[in-house]
Every structure is written in structure tokens, then in C-alpha cells.
Design a protein around this motif. Structure first.
Motif, short mmCIF file in Angstrom:
data_model
loop_
_atom_site.label_atom_id
_atom_site.label_comp_id
_atom_site.label_asym_id
_atom_site.label_seq_id
_atom_site.Cartn_x
_atom_site.Cartn_y
_atom_site.Cartn_z
N THR A 190 -7.21 15.12 -40.58
CA THR A 190 -8.12 16.17 -41.00
C THR A 190 -7.73 17.51 -40.37
OG1 THR A 190 -9.92 14.58 -41.19
CG2 THR A 190 -10.53 16.90 -41.09
N ALA A 191 -7.35 17.48 -39.09
CA ALA A 191 -6.92 18.70 -38.41
C ALA A 191 -5.64 19.24 -39.02
CB ALA A 191 -6.73 18.43 -36.92
N ILE A 193 -4.55 18.78 -42.15
CA ILE A 193 -4.85 19.30 -43.49
C ILE A 193 -5.47 20.69 -43.40
CG2 ILE A 193 -6.31 18.97 -45.53
CD1 ILE A 193 -5.92 15.92 -45.08
N SER A 194 -6.40 20.88 -42.48
CA SER A 194 -7.03 22.18 -42.30
C SER A 194 -6.00 23.21 -41.85
CB SER A 194 -8.16 22.08 -41.27
OG SER A 194 -8.73 23.33 -41.01
N PHE A 195 -5.13 22.81 -40.92
CA PHE A 195 -4.08 23.70 -40.43
C PHE A 195 -3.12 24.07 -41.56
CE2 PHE A 195 -0.31 24.92 -38.06
CZ PHE A 195 -0.83 25.59 -36.96
N ARG A 196 -2.77 23.08 -42.38
CA ARG A 196 -1.83 23.33 -43.47
C ARG A 196 -2.40 24.30 -44.50
NH1 ARG A 196 1.31 18.75 -47.16
NH2 ARG A 196 2.17 20.20 -48.69
N LYS A 197 -3.67 24.23 -44.75
CA LYS A 197 -4.29 25.14 -45.71
C LYS A 197 -4.08 26.60 -45.30
CE LYS A 197 -8.75 25.48 -45.54
NZ LYS A 197 -8.98 26.93 -45.16
N ASN A 198 -4.35 26.90 -44.03
CA ASN A 198 -4.16 28.26 -43.55
C ASN A 198 -2.69 28.62 -43.43
OD1 ASN A 198 -6.90 28.96 -43.31
ND2 ASN A 198 -7.06 27.97 -41.32
N GLU A 231 -8.44 32.65 -39.02
CA GLU A 231 -8.79 31.28 -38.69
C GLU A 231 -7.68 30.60 -37.90
OE1 GLU A 231 -9.85 29.21 -42.23
OE2 GLU A 231 -11.74 30.30 -42.51
#
Length: 462
Positions: A190-191, A193-198, A231
Motif C-alpha cells: 500500500t505504501a 502504491i501510494s508512493f508510485r502514484k506521486n 505530498e
């Protein structure tokens, strides 16, 4: 020997911006043959956009005007070198700063890397490289584990299942870079995926939006970019504070924390490594597997070397230097794919190439994509042929271009390590097959990547 880092390659457009910002007095024409400015304000900017990329523009420039040619970025002349011999002549004795830091941090609005003195810049570069090297050494078993998980997944697929290289290998690169750079927080998908989005939102605008001015013209795109950047910075600053309190010494950020850098400077260097490291490692792996899938002969030769050097044992860090043919495969991957097609330097002192005088504070571009497929330098330049690197003269030329030797940037060395682990694990278990009818189109932007998703199939070795 030219002393430019491959780092500079990926952000040449940003360096142009930094030159325009930092050196407002450098407006003299070079007198070198080339394109006249198409527009008084933008120079040849629209010509570059029309060609589709700076690399494609440079191909046409050197085809028309030869190995030393010029064009205009805004009201400023730019000199491009498109031949190995001219690169040998272009030595910049006063170069002390890392142009990658100048370029990327200029775009991101980070001033510490631009305004620092020579001694601080040298210190930061040494701390940065040491932190990456130590992180790889400390976490090599983790790299092996992540690669083995991916190969195990592929091994479970039926022989005819199509595997999307870009999706899988960018995921591998993202997991590897985040865990080696930032620690165990990113064991959680989850961390990541969130990092990859940004990460993707920031990277997609670097160079592209700056080149054509489209980022400034779109309030929604600019807002999306700034939100992602904010972010990402918040996450990195939080992590710096967290790791500082824990006093661990296992990953990249921990190495930076052992220095005298401020928390802000450490955050900036973490941003640099995670942005560039993911993209360079992912694309090197994608291209390497693509080219291997087109040649059973190269796969078999690599398999034989792996069996002789490693047998049934997993790869260890000290064995990498013994895998000479694997190194040749990766070198030829970088060359054939034109992985980093453009580099640049600022002419800090007046210089001369052939009969041409290059004025002080002129931006000089190294058209690496042109040189890497120059038939005068490479035999059958469009053919994937790792055997060419058996010749010492070829290796010296590759080193001159900044792709090997002491001048190779730590991100590319990191990418070579990840790719070597991947090939050593994958090729001993599976054979790679190219899909019939698939055409591999290239986006030759800041780092050459496939234009669309690339697919292969695999089968188990007997």
C-alpha cells in the motif's frame, strides 16, 4: 577523458532552464553552422516539439550540418556534438559541480544544490554515492528476494501467457528503490502504491511540460504536479525524522543521516534517488529482457556463463564482476536502446572543438543517441550484438561516453546491479520469447522507454 555523469543525460531540458535562469549574460552566437532560430522568442523550440523529442531533433540537425552543429533555445545558441572525436576534444577543466543536481533541483525549486560552494557540492556528491553503494551492499539479499518473487510468479504462468514487461519491471524497480532508499516502511504494498502514484505524477511532467510550456498553460496539470510534489516531500521529510530517531544504518537515507546534511538536504537527495533510480533501473531491465527475447543465441550464451560462474548458487555481490558476458549484454542494451540519448555540459570557460570556438557559458549538448548509432563508430549499429564489447576499443568508447568506468553515475551502477540480479535469476530458470508481430516503438525522451506496453512469453528450461 570527458568527465560528465550519465546523471546529466536524463535531465538535459532542465539544464537548459537552469542555464537560462543562472547565466542571463550568455547570449553570444557561436558561429557554428546549424539551424537559424525559427522564432525570435522561442528559437528552435517548436522545431524540437514538431520532431517529437530532442533526440529526434538532434538526429536531423547532425544529418544536415555535421558532427558539430548549433541551434537556438529561446534567444541563446546551443552547440551539439554528435561524434566521438569531437567529444574527446571537449574537456571542461573547471567543471566542479554535478549538473544533474543543478538541473533536477532547479526544476523542483531546490536551491541548496545550485547555490552551494565547490567544497559542499563535492562533499554532498561523495556522501550520496557512498550511501547508495552501502545500501546495495547491506541489502543485496533483499534485491535477490524481490527478484526471486517476480521470477517465481512468472514460472507459475502457462507458456502462452503474455507478460507485460513495463508493468512488472517498473513494479520491481519501485519496490527495490523504495526499500533500499527508505527502509522497511515500504515492505507494505500500500505504501509503495501510494508512493508510485506521486512519483509518476512528478516524473511525467519533468522535461515534457517544461519543454513545450504546456505545464504552465494548464492549471489542472500544474496543480496535480504541485500536489504530488508536496505530498512526496512530506512523506520523505517524515521518514527522515523517523529514521533519525531510530538511528539505524542500513539503507540510503541512513547513510545521509550520518553526514552533516540538514533534514531538508537529505529529503532533496532522497527525492533525486527515488525519482531517477526507479526509471533508469526499470527501463534498463525492460530493454534487456526485450532484446534477450529476440535472440535465443544470446540467451544460451548468457546461460552458459551463469552456469559456469554460479552453478546452482544464487548470485552474490562479489560474483557480479565475473559475469563479463552479462555486462556485455547490459552495455549493448544501453547502446542499442539509446537508454539515455542526450547529455549536456555548461561551457564554463571558452573552448574549442576542431576549428570552432565555443564561447564561455554556452550550453553544449552531447548527442549520445546520435553517437550510439553512428556507423563510423559501431559496426552494424542497429543490431543487438553483445559480442562487440569483447573489443577493448569498443569498451573505451563506451567509457568515454560516460556509460561505464569511474564516470558512471551511481544510479546507473545501481540499475546494472538490479538488472544483473534479474538476468542471473531469470535466465537460469526460463527462456524468453518475443511475441510475433509485436513492434517495439521507442519514446526517446529523457530516458528511452517503450512507447506502449511490451509483452513477452516465457517457458521453463529443461
Amino acid at each position: 577523458m570527458l568527465d560528465f555523469a550519465i546523471f546529466a543525460v536524463t535531465f538535459v531540458i532542465i539544464l537548459v532552464g537552469a542555464v537560462l535562469y543562472l547565466y542571463p549574460s550568455s547570449r553570444r552566437a557561436s558561429g557554428i553552422p546549424g539551424f537559424n532560430p525559427a522564432d525570435e522568442k522561442d528559437g528552435n523550440l517548436q522545431d524540437i516539439v514538431n520532431r517529437g523529442s530532442l533526440h529526434e531533433f538532434l538526429v536531423s540537425l547532425h544529418q544536415e550540418f555535421g558532427s558539430v552543429a548549433s541551434f537556438w533555445f529561446g534567444s541563446r545558441p546551443v552547440v551539439s556534438l554528435g561524434c566521438v572525436e569531437q567529444l574527446r576534444q571537449h574537456i571542461n577543466p573547471n567543471h566542479t559541480t554535478d549538473s544533474f543536481e543543478t538541473m533536477l533541483k532547479s526544476l523542483l525549486g531546490y536551491q541548496s544544490g545550485i547555490q552551494s560552494g565547490v567544497s559542499e557540492a563535492v562533499m554532498r556528491k561523495k556522501v550520496y554515492e557512498t550511501a547508495i553503494n552501502n545500501s546495495v551492499k547491506n541489502n543485496f539479499p533483499l534485491v535477490l528476494k524481490l527478484v526471486e518473487e517476480l521470477v517465481g510468479k512468472w514460472s507459475s504462468f502457462p507458456d502462452d501467457q503474455h507478460i507485460p514487461l513495463c508493468a512488472h519491471l517498473l513494479g520491481l524497480a519501485m519496490k527495490t528503490v523504495t526499500q533500499l532508499a527508505l527502509g522497511e516502511r515500504f515492505k507494505d504494498d500500500t505504501a509503495v502504491i501510494s508512493f508510485r502514484k506521486n512519483h509518476d505524477a512528478i516524473w511525467s511532467e519533468i522535461g515534457k511540460g517544461y519543454l513545450d510550456g504546456s505545464l504552465e498553460k494548464s492549471a489542472s496539470r500544474k496543480g496535480h504536479y504541485e500536489k504530488a510534489l508536496s505530498e512526496m516531500e512530506a512523506v520523505l521529510l517524515s521518514l527522515v525524522k523517523e529514521r533519525k530517531a531510530q538511528r539505524k544504518q542500513t539503507v540510503f537515507v541512513d547513510g545521509l543521516l550520518q553526514s552533516s546534511l540538514t533534514e531538508r538536504q537529505i529529503m532533496e537527495d532522497c527525492m533525486v534517488f527515488t525519482l531517477a533510480g526507479c526509471v533508469i533501473a526499470a527501463n534498463l531491465c525492460i530493454w534487456a529482457l526485450h532484446f534477450l527475447s529476440t535472440s535465443e543465441e544470446v540467451q544460451d550464451k548468457l546461460y552458459q556463463e551463469l552456469e559456469e560462474v554460479l552453478g546452482s548458487e544464487p548470485l552474490s555481490l562479489d560474483k557480479i564482476s565475473q559475469l563479463r558476458y552479462c555486462q556485455q549484454v547490459l552495455n549493448e542494451t544501453v547502446r542499442t536502446a539509446k537508454l539515455t540519448p542526450v547529455a549536456a555540459r555548461l561551457q564554463e570557460m571558452e573552448g574549442k572543438v576542431d576549428q570552432h570556438v565555443i564561447p564561455k557559458e554556452t550550453l553544449v549538448i552531447y548527442a549520445l543517441g546520435v553517437i550510439l548509432q553512428d556507423s563510423d563508430t559501431w559496426s552494424t549499429p542497429y543490431m543487438f550484438n553483445p559480442d562487440r564489447f569483447e573489443e577493448e576499443s569498443v569498451r573505451k568508447t563506451f567509457c568515454l561516453l560516460g556509460f561505464s568506468g569511474n564516470q558512471t553515475c551511481p544510479e546507473l551502477r545501481f540499475a546494472y546491479t538490479v538488472a544483473t540480479v534479474l538476468l542471473s535469476t531469470l535466465v537460469r530458470q526460463l527462456k524468453l520469447h518475443k511475441l510475433k508481430g509485436q513492434v517495439m516503438e521507442v519514446k526517446s525522451e529523457l530516458v528511452a522507454s517503450p512507447k506502449d506496453e511490451t509483452w513477452i512469453t516465457v517457458s521453463k528450461r529443461n
